[in-house]
Design a protein around this motif. Structure first.
Motif, PDB file in Angstrom:
ATOM      1  N   PHE A  59     -34.404  47.216  48.247  1.00 49.54           N
ATOM      2  CA  PHE A  59     -34.402  48.694  47.618  1.00 49.54           C
ATOM      3  C   PHE A  59     -35.233  49.927  47.764  1.00 49.54           C
ATOM      4  O   PHE A  59     -36.287  50.009  47.673  1.00 49.54           O
ATOM      5  CB  PHE A  59     -34.823  47.558  45.793  1.00 49.54           C
ATOM      6  CG  PHE A  59     -34.342  46.784  45.222  1.00 49.54           C
ATOM      7  CD1 PHE A  59     -33.160  46.834  45.236  1.00 49.54           C
ATOM      8  CD2 PHE A  59     -34.269  45.729  45.722  1.00 49.54           C
ATOM      9  CE1 PHE A  59     -32.004  45.416  45.050  1.00 49.54           C
ATOM     10  CE2 PHE A  59     -33.915  43.863  45.528  1.00 49.54           C
ATOM     11  CZ  PHE A  59     -32.761  44.409  45.001  1.00 49.54           C
ATOM     12  N   SER A  63     -29.482  50.851  47.277  1.00 49.97           N
ATOM     13  CA  SER A  63     -30.006  48.645  47.713  1.00 49.97           C
ATOM     14  C   SER A  63     -28.816  48.561  48.361  1.00 49.97           C
ATOM     15  O   SER A  63     -27.501  48.758  48.432  1.00 49.97           O
ATOM     16  CB  SER A  63     -30.305  48.862  45.896  1.00 49.97           C
ATOM     17  OG  SER A  63     -29.746  48.519  45.573  1.00 49.97           O
ATOM     18  N   GLY A  76     -33.596  45.635  39.816  1.00 50.48           N
ATOM     19  CA  GLY A  76     -33.203  44.650  41.237  1.00 50.48           C
ATOM     20  C   GLY A  76     -32.175  43.610  40.898  1.00 50.48           C
ATOM     21  O   GLY A  76     -31.197  43.443  41.564  1.00 50.48           O
TER      22      GLY A  76
END
Length: 134
Positions: free
Chosen positions: A84, A119, A55
């Protein structure tokens, strides 16, 4: 003494960025078509046998790509509403949308492909909006 690297030794540098396939801007919103190369350096060890794009890399790419297109800073001081929802894996395609909210000093981003959302989030940019014109 001769030295030969092991067969699995990466002789060429591994890429650090997604491959940009196309991009367009409409009403201040940028959409970038990306391909996630299977040989990205970030997949090594994250996770062995089931690599996923971290991420923090997705956030870094959003900041970097927005800076060159929207003129926003390459750093943020806070993150809001990060989600996410699906894993980005080697070889995936994703469309990254970027929108700056100058009045609030925020960058909105989302990685998706079709209806599939990987995301998204809002990044509070640095410096503070009140400091930009000083």
């Amino acid at each position: 003494m001769n030295y030969s690297p092991p067969d699995d030794f990466a002789v060429l540098p591994q890429p650090r960025n997604a491959t940009l396939l196309a991009e367009r801007e409409e009403d201040g919103v940028w959409t970038l078509a990306l391909h996630i190369p299977p040989e990205l350096i970030y997949f090594a060890g994250h996770f062995p046998g089931a690599p996923v794009l971290p991420g923090v890399v997705q956030i870094g790419w959003a900041l970097e790509l927005a800076a060159t297109r929207l003129g926003t800073p390459k750093a943020c001081r806070n993150m809001e509403a990060l989600k996410f929802q699906h894993l980005l894996r080697p070889g995936d395609r994703a469309d990254l949308t970027l929108r700056a909210d100058a009045a609030r000093g925020k960058l909105h981003f989302a990685y998706r492909f079709g209806a599939h959302l990987y995301s998204s989030g809002r990044l509070l940019l640095s410096p503070k909006p009140s400091d930009i014109h000083r």
